[in-house]
Motif scaffolding. Sequence first.
Motif, PDB file in Angstrom:
ATOM      1  N   LEU A  36      -1.690  -2.469  -5.559  1.00 26.08           N
ATOM      2  CA  LEU A  36      -1.954  -3.295  -4.384  1.00 26.08           C
ATOM      3  C   LEU A  36      -1.994  -4.775  -4.749  1.00 26.08           C
ATOM      4  CD1 LEU A  36      -4.739  -1.270  -2.548  1.00 26.08           C
ATOM      5  CD2 LEU A  36      -2.327  -1.403  -1.960  1.00 26.08           C
ATOM      6  N   SER A  89      -0.908  -4.041   6.295  1.00 25.72           N
ATOM      7  CA  SER A  89      -1.356  -2.780   5.712  1.00 25.72           C
ATOM      8  C   SER A  89      -1.443  -1.724   6.806  1.00 25.72           C
ATOM      9  CB  SER A  89      -2.728  -2.960   5.052  1.00 25.72           C
ATOM     10  OG  SER A  89      -3.208  -1.743   4.524  1.00 25.72           O
ATOM     11  N   TRP A 138      -5.851   4.693   1.413  1.00 24.77           N
ATOM     12  CA  TRP A 138      -6.513   3.400   1.456  1.00 24.77           C
ATOM     13  C   TRP A 138      -6.857   2.984   2.889  1.00 24.77           C
ATOM     14  CZ3 TRP A 138      -8.122   0.221  -2.455  1.00 24.77           C
ATOM     15  CH2 TRP A 138      -7.692   0.533  -3.751  1.00 24.77           C
ATOM     16  N   THR A 183      -7.989  -2.863   2.278  1.00 29.11           N
ATOM     17  CA  THR A 183      -6.802  -3.263   1.524  1.00 29.11           C
ATOM     18  C   THR A 183      -6.514  -4.747   1.710  1.00 29.11           C
ATOM     19  OG1 THR A 183      -5.824  -1.063   1.666  1.00 29.11           O
ATOM     20  CG2 THR A 183      -4.308  -2.887   1.290  1.00 29.11           C
ATOM     21  N   GLY A 240       0.792  -1.214   0.000  1.00 29.83           N
ATOM     22  CA  GLY A 240       0.000   0.000   0.000  1.00 29.83           C
ATOM     23  C   GLY A 240       0.824   1.263   0.000  1.00 29.83           C
TER      24      GLY A 240
END
Length: 307
Positions: free
Chosen positions: A19, A34, A40, A45, A8
């Motif tokens: 991603l 993440s 994001w 994610t 990310g």
Amino acid sequence: MRISVMIGEVRGPADRDDLLSQATAARGLDGIWSAQALGWDALTTLVLAGGHAPGVPLGTAVVPVRQRHPLTLAGQALSIQAATGGRLTLGIGAGIGAMTGAMFGLPADRPARYLREYLQILRPLLRGEPVAHSGEFLTAMGTVDVPAPAPQVLLAALGPAMLRLAGEAADGTVTWMTGPHTLESHIVPRITAAASAAGRPAPRVVAALPVCVTADPDAARARIAERFAMAARVPEYRAALDRENAAGPQDVAVVGDEETVARALRRLAGTGVTEFVAAPLGDPAEQQRAVELLTGLAGAAGDRRSS
């Protein structure tokens, strides 16, 4: 020591294809993590990543909780558990105080007391239990009905009070921008002692750092110093950097050629850290070199664990 990777925007601007590419490249590693930054959503994610890295454990490092009520976060976390087959580790933290106040207009004082109360609500909810809580900071009435196993909960902890809380009330800690001396002499012994005193199992200690495998380490460190300059100024990280006698993040980042980086990871493994999470930085070629090296090291470590 397990070896994992961050995906990310912590690695640079990232769209959906970035991603998915990063997650696919992480299939040979021990985990995908993440961070929650300004773009994001960290949990969303991981849903994307989980579908492109089957079986790889997933984690957040970390979700700040002041702006997420425990009923909301429990629902999100259990939904991720159900969607990914129970692979989630939920890393949470108080958040950077200056950002919490400036961006959300929320109080940031007494973070350890706030998180202790937050965990008293969150952990039963993650087990599917109802809560009826009215406390100093939070009110929560209800339950979360998502059939999924409760994820382990790690706490972002650098100072003594937060490390004590992580040992007593969480499954471990996850750190960022914390060097090997500080991990070995401060983080690991304090959280381990707190967990032992509370009669809890040995805690997980997950350490995340920027990594750049490069032929030009000076340039890489200059880029890291510029990009993460805020970490050198805010109290949450400044104290940890001072323990390391580090001017800034560039001094705790893992930077150099393959042998230099491998040697740094061996040093981290000797600190008592249970999992290292690399945030590969640099141009695409440098990031690819880092992921390839990490994958090889993770495979070798896995072979040793299984032998």
